[in-house]
Design a protein around this motif. Structure first.
Motif, PDB file in Angstrom:
ATOM      1  N   GLN A 191      -0.455  18.961   5.625  1.00 18.33           N
ATOM      2  CA  GLN A 191       1.353  19.800   5.939  1.00 18.33           C
ATOM      3  C   GLN A 191       0.837  20.918   6.389  1.00 18.33           C
ATOM      4  OE1 GLN A 191       4.386  17.534   3.558  1.00 18.33           O
ATOM      5  NE2 GLN A 191       4.367  16.513   4.620  1.00 18.33           N
ATOM      6  N   LYS A 192       0.271  22.410   5.236  1.00 17.33           N
ATOM      7  CA  LYS A 192       0.231  23.495   5.425  1.00 17.33           C
ATOM      8  C   LYS A 192      -0.566  24.239   5.953  1.00 17.33           C
ATOM      9  CE  LYS A 192      -0.280  27.007   1.859  1.00 17.33           C
ATOM     10  NZ  LYS A 192      -0.433  27.387   0.729  1.00 17.33           N
ATOM     11  N   ALA A 202       1.037  -1.114   0.058  1.00 13.17           N
ATOM     12  CA  ALA A 202       0.123  -0.228   0.143  1.00 13.17           C
ATOM     13  C   ALA A 202       0.864   1.087  -0.566  1.00 13.17           C
ATOM     14  CB  ALA A 202      -0.946  -0.101   1.539  1.00 13.17           C
ATOM     15  N   TYR A 203       1.888   1.384   0.512  1.00 16.51           N
ATOM     16  CA  TYR A 203       2.905   2.196   1.329  1.00 16.51           C
ATOM     17  C   TYR A 203       3.469   2.478  -0.736  1.00 16.51           C
ATOM     18  CZ  TYR A 203       6.226   5.459   2.232  1.00 16.51           C
ATOM     19  OH  TYR A 203       7.275   6.798   1.880  1.00 16.51           O
ATOM     20  N   LYS A 204       3.894   1.867  -0.665  1.00 18.18           N
ATOM     21  CA  LYS A 204       4.272   1.703  -2.430  1.00 18.18           C
ATOM     22  C   LYS A 204       3.860   2.603  -3.727  1.00 18.18           C
ATOM     23  CE  LYS A 204       8.012  -1.933  -3.061  1.00 18.18           C
ATOM     24  NZ  LYS A 204       7.733  -3.111  -3.257  1.00 18.18           N
ATOM     25  N   LYS A 205       2.417   1.732  -2.937  1.00 18.53           N
ATOM     26  CA  LYS A 205       1.531   2.009  -4.276  1.00 18.53           C
ATOM     27  C   LYS A 205       1.503   3.847  -4.063  1.00 18.53           C
ATOM     28  CE  LYS A 205      -3.314   0.924  -5.963  1.00 18.53           C
ATOM     29  NZ  LYS A 205      -4.561   0.277  -5.852  1.00 18.53           N
ATOM     30  N   ALA A 206       0.547   4.295  -2.857  1.00 17.20           N
ATOM     31  CA  ALA A 206       0.519   5.457  -2.178  1.00 17.20           C
ATOM     32  C   ALA A 206       1.835   6.893  -2.545  1.00 17.20           C
ATOM     33  CB  ALA A 206       0.187   5.609  -1.002  1.00 17.20           C
ATOM     34  N   SER A 207       3.305   6.084  -2.157  1.00 15.49           N
ATOM     35  CA  SER A 207       3.948   6.997  -2.355  1.00 15.49           C
ATOM     36  C   SER A 207       4.261   7.150  -4.310  1.00 15.49           C
ATOM     37  CB  SER A 207       5.421   6.728  -2.295  1.00 15.49           C
ATOM     38  OG  SER A 207       5.207   5.085  -1.971  1.00 15.49           O
ATOM     39  N   ALA A 208       3.800   6.396  -5.370  1.00 20.14           N
ATOM     40  CA  ALA A 208       4.189   6.564  -6.534  1.00 20.14           C
ATOM     41  C   ALA A 208       2.620   7.403  -7.055  1.00 20.14           C
ATOM     42  CB  ALA A 208       4.279   5.322  -7.336  1.00 20.14           C
ATOM     43  N   ASP A 209       1.514   7.662  -6.003  1.00 22.82           N
ATOM     44  CA  ASP A 209       0.145   7.987  -6.363  1.00 22.82           C
ATOM     45  C   ASP A 209       0.306   9.313  -6.402  1.00 22.82           C
ATOM     46  OD1 ASP A 209      -2.201   9.345  -6.579  1.00 22.82           O
ATOM     47  OD2 ASP A 209      -2.789   7.290  -5.467  1.00 22.82           O
ATOM     48  N   LYS A 210       0.263  10.678  -6.831  1.00 19.59           N
ATOM     49  CA  LYS A 210       0.367  11.898  -6.965  1.00 19.59           C
ATOM     50  C   LYS A 210      -0.835  12.601  -6.525  1.00 19.59           C
ATOM     51  CE  LYS A 210       3.357  14.012  -9.813  1.00 19.59           C
ATOM     52  NZ  LYS A 210       4.576  12.997  -9.877  1.00 19.59           N
ATOM     53  N   SER A 211      -1.746  11.571  -6.107  1.00 20.54           N
ATOM     54  CA  SER A 211      -3.028  12.254  -5.382  1.00 20.54           C
ATOM     55  C   SER A 211      -2.606  12.213  -3.618  1.00 20.54           C
ATOM     56  CB  SER A 211      -3.940  12.078  -6.181  1.00 20.54           C
ATOM     57  OG  SER A 211      -4.786  10.615  -5.060  1.00 20.54           O
ATOM     58  N   PHE A 212      -2.531  11.232  -3.762  1.00 20.52           N
ATOM     59  CA  PHE A 212      -1.851  11.284  -1.779  1.00 20.52           C
ATOM     60  C   PHE A 212      -0.842  11.975  -1.713  1.00 20.52           C
ATOM     61  CE2 PHE A 212       1.027   9.271   1.319  1.00 20.52           C
ATOM     62  CZ  PHE A 212       0.204   8.445   2.148  1.00 20.52           C
ATOM     63  N   GLN A 213       0.673  12.405  -2.413  1.00 19.42           N
ATOM     64  CA  GLN A 213       1.251  13.810  -2.264  1.00 19.42           C
ATOM     65  C   GLN A 213       1.070  15.224  -2.444  1.00 19.42           C
ATOM     66  OE1 GLN A 213       3.607  12.526  -1.376  1.00 19.42           O
ATOM     67  NE2 GLN A 213       4.162  10.434  -2.630  1.00 19.42           N
ATOM     68  N   ARG A 214      -1.018  14.833  -3.010  1.00 17.38           N
ATOM     69  CA  ARG A 214      -1.440  16.344  -2.588  1.00 17.38           C
ATOM     70  C   ARG A 214      -1.928  16.024  -1.465  1.00 17.38           C
ATOM     71  NH1 ARG A 214      -2.084  15.780  -8.036  1.00 17.38           N
ATOM     72  NH2 ARG A 214      -4.479  14.171  -7.847  1.00 17.38           N
ATOM     73  N   GLU A 215      -2.380  15.203  -0.905  1.00 18.00           N
ATOM     74  CA  GLU A 215      -3.781  15.208   0.555  1.00 18.00           C
ATOM     75  C   GLU A 215      -2.582  15.253   1.481  1.00 18.00           C
ATOM     76  OE1 GLU A 215      -5.381  11.630   0.296  1.00 18.00           O
ATOM     77  OE2 GLU A 215      -7.089  12.212   2.107  1.00 18.00           O
ATOM     78  N   VAL A 225       2.485  11.042  11.267  1.00 20.70           N
ATOM     79  CA  VAL A 225       1.220  10.484  11.995  1.00 20.70           C
ATOM     80  C   VAL A 225       0.168  10.686  10.931  1.00 20.70           C
ATOM     81  CG1 VAL A 225      -0.220  10.851  13.413  1.00 20.70           C
ATOM     82  CG2 VAL A 225       1.403   9.681  14.946  1.00 20.70           C
ATOM     83  N   LEU A 226       0.558  11.993  10.113  1.00 19.23           N
ATOM     84  CA  LEU A 226      -0.536  12.442   9.147  1.00 19.23           C
ATOM     85  C   LEU A 226      -0.206  11.383   8.148  1.00 19.23           C
ATOM     86  CD1 LEU A 226      -1.071  15.619   9.276  1.00 19.23           C
ATOM     87  CD2 LEU A 226      -2.035  15.028   7.819  1.00 19.23           C
ATOM     88  N   GLY A 227       0.891  10.749   8.001  1.00 20.84           N
ATOM     89  CA  GLY A 227       1.298  10.225   6.767  1.00 20.84           C
ATOM     90  C   GLY A 227       0.847   9.061   6.746  1.00 20.84           C
ATOM     91  N   GLN A 228       0.725   8.158   8.183  1.00 23.66           N
ATOM     92  CA  GLN A 228       0.275   7.139   8.214  1.00 23.66           C
ATOM     93  C   GLN A 228      -0.988   6.617   8.352  1.00 23.66           C
ATOM     94  OE1 GLN A 228       2.835   3.783  11.007  1.00 23.66           O
ATOM     95  NE2 GLN A 228       4.295   5.578  10.965  1.00 23.66           N
TER      96      GLN A 228
END
Lengths: 277, 407
Positions: B59-60, B41-54, B102-105
């Protein structure tokens, strides 16, 4: 030449019954008591013995076996002394299968090669290392197997079918089915789930499949041994030792130790009789 | 020597989760399928732009990132050496760097459809951050905390309760972070199918050390940009405290290949390295296997884990993240230590000179500053990770400062 484990399971099978395995922690509460307990287990009719190598941080164990580890370590137990117990046991009991069970770190610190050599020399038949999944096989399990030790694999309710070939690849001796998703000594599994799991694993291996975790009574042991090829009882036995240490029946240490051994042997005798009934 | 650097310090771990000999997946079979799922799941999420945007959104707008990089003028003058910058992660929502991870996980757990969360906590900062994220994302939260830590970090226990988390005080072993992690793992084994375990530091079985590092690397990535903005160049040194090492790896990782940047990780020396009462796994330990990974551990000759000691509950752990163990082995990072008393003095110094009450954890990094800065020029630059604020520590610190005659 068939090993002690193979011979023991074949004998139980010939008697048309499942096997009984009992777990105790080496050095709980001291080495001398452990040696006496081991003799008691043999006399009470077990088919194989799992001897726990105590570890300070037993992550897969419930309160009973955690406490047993602590009692043992507090009494000064070491891996060297555990191997000594095994060596002495083998001299007294040439045929009884003895499997060492524990966690990887004490072995890693002892030295993997040295441990394997010393375990073989002591007459140990196999290893169950809780925190060495097949993904880490190259560490210890493959060299141990090459040296003639059986590598007993744990299979759990979360081990799905696609995972089983990897788990079973290096397995030998027998397979240990952990019947509940949890730690030792807590919940018990339903009969149907054990039967289903047995069928599922049986499709992928010819090794005997024993079931453990949460088996506390002679009735449960008998049923589990019927549903699979054997039952392992640990925490329920360890609880008797804990009680004997906490509530000494005699002010004399030797007499109290003998009383603990008698109580354990009596309980294991009931387990053994139930499995043979 | 060629300018093209084909060697990198940023290519770990390998597929098996190894950082050199460290790391790996030393867990019971019950957990193994779960850990493989998390990895997938982590591999998939890290390659997913929408996860990064979220992630970026929260974060901001929720954490308040980027945290400032602040020139600590009075402490700079006090030490009389290099210019000191503080990376102000203590200004994050919940008061420490822990929320970054924590937010990432939690977002990953959400993607995996898990709504029940387990966490261990030492100082309580990771517990508070997890309780916070669980409130935000409507998840159930169970926090395992050593009974001793429940006592010495009461404000954080109250915060977690207020946020709706259930606290499990852990009395097994020494009742500190190590035992909390044991119990959290036991609970996870028992509730394997339904729960997600949010590990708070860059340790544990693969993929946790990598995942936590990646989520915390926002600290170093920002600091790198900010120092270029402020000074037009890389810093000369980085300093961060280390328990498990998540704030430190977060600051260090983006700088690892900048080999001119000296890096210092400061472990807790407790009552002194010679006293046996410390938490310095690298300087006082040996490699072993605990909590799912191989790493430097405090242990005896028989491979039994020994108790850590530190006045800081967040550093009171007998292990360290496996990537630090590797960076120690290859010598890229200098691992040093500071005692309880040195940390307390630095705690007070920072409060008085900068009006910033640091947590006891970064106070260890502050304590080592004088050693680092002493040898540097006045135009050199040091960045220190101010990874947490000290409000939670007042109850533990003030009586000791009074006893030392410093209040």
């Amino acid at each position: 030449m068939a090993g002690r484990i193979d011979t023991a399971f074949a004998k139980a099978k010939a008697e048309n019954r499942g096997s009984l395995g009992v777990f105790i922690t080496a050095g709980d509460p001291d080495a001398a008591t452990t040696e006496a307990l081991l003799d008691g287990l043999v006399d009470a009719g077990v088919d194989f013995i799992e001897l726990g190598m105590p570890f300070s941080d037993p992550m897969a164990d419930g309160p009973a076996i955690q406490a047993a580890s602590l009692r043992s370590l507090k009494g000064g137990m070491t891996l060297t002394a555990t191997l000594e117990i095994a060596r002495n046991f083998r001299q007294r009991h040439p045929d009884m299968p003895l499997v060492l069970m524990g966690y990887y770190n004490p072995i890693y610190i002892y030295g993997n090669d040295r441990f394997i050599a010393d375990a073989v020399a002591a007459g140990v038949d196999g290893l169950i290392i809780v925190d060495l999944p097949p993904e880490e096989d190259s560490e210890l399990c493959i060299p141990a197997r090459d040296a003639g030790l059986n590598v007993v694999r744990l299979i759990t309710p979360t081990s799905h079918d696609q995972r089983l070939p990897a788990i079973l690849a290096q397995a030998s001796g027998f397979v240990y089915y952990v019947s509940v998703t949890g730690i030792t000594g807590m919940a018990s599994a339903a009969a149907t789930s054990i039967a289903d799991a047995y069928q599922r694993i049986r499709k992928q291996t010819d090794l005997p499949i024993v079931t453990g975790f949460g088996i506390r009574t002679p009735e449960q042991a008998a049923e589990t041994a019927r549903l699979s090829d054997g039952a392992v009882v640990g925490s329920a036995v360890v609880d008797i030792i804990a009680d004997g240490v906490a509530n000494p029946s005699s002010p004399d240490a030797a007499e109290n130790r003998a009383a603990i051994v008698r109580k354990v042997a009596a309980f294991v005798g009931e387990l053994s009789a139930a499995i043979r009934a | 020597m060629s300018k093209t650097n084909v060697n990198t310090f940023r290519n770990q771990p390998n597929e098996a989760g190894r950082f050199g000999i460290h790391g790996g997946r030393f867990v019971a079979e019950t957990l193994m399928p779960l850990i493989l799922n998390v990895e997938k799941a982590y591999k998939k999420a890290s390659a997913d732009k929408s996860f990064q945007r979220e992630m970026y959104y929260y974060q901001k707008h929720y954490i308040g990132r980027p945290s400032p990089l602040y020139f600590a003028e009075r402490m700079t003058a006090h030490f009389g050496g290099a210019k000191l910058y503080l990376k102000r992660d203590e200004l994050n929502h919940t008061g420490a760097h822990k929320i970054n991870n924590v937010l990432g996980q939690a977002l990953l757990a959400k993607r995996m459809g898990k709504t029940k969360i387990i966490a261990e906590t030492g100082a309580g900062q990771h517990g508070v951050a997890t309780a916070t994220a669980c409130a935000l994302f409507n998840m159930e939260c169970e926090v395992f905390m050593g009974a001793e830590d429940v006592e010495r970090q009461k404000p954080n226990v109250d915060r977690m309760r207020l946020l709706g988390a259930k606290i499990h005080p852990v009395t097994s072993g020494t009742g500190t972070l190590k035992d909390a992690m044991n119990e959290a793992l036991r609970y996870w084994v028992t509730n394997a199918e339904t729960h997600f375990y949010i590990i708070g530091t860059a340790a544990g079985p693969h993929p946790y050390p990598q995942m936590v590092r990646d989520f915390q690397s926002v600290i170093g990535t920002e600091a790198r940009e900010q120092i270029f903005e402020a000074e037009g160049r890389l810093p000369d040194a980085l300093v961060a405290c280390i328990g498990g090492g998540s704030n430190a790896i977060g600051l260090f990782y983006p700088f690892l290949d900048d080999t001119d940047v000296a890096i210092y990780g400061v472990e807790a020396a407790g009552k002194g390295l010679g006293s046996g009462l410390h938490a310095a796994s690298l300087t006082g330990g040996t490699p072993g296997i605990l909590h799912g990974n191989r790493t430097y551990l405090l242990q005896n000759d028989d491979g039994q884990i020994t108790d850590a000691h530190s006045i800081s509950a967040g550093l009171d752990y007998p292990g360290i993240g496996p990537e630090h163990s590797w960076l120690h082995d290859i010598g890229r990072v200098n691992y040093v230590s500071a005692t309880d008393e040195e940390a307390l003095v630095a705690f007070q110094l920072c409060a008085r000179l900068e009006g910033i009450i640091p947590a006891l954890e970064p106070s260890h990094a502050l304590a080592y500053l004088s050693t680092v800065i002493g040898d540097m020029d006045s135009d050199d630059i040091v960045i220190l990770n101010m990874c947490g604020r000290g409000d939670k520590d007042l109850g533990a610190v003030l009586p000791v400062l009074e006893k030392l005659g410093r209040m």
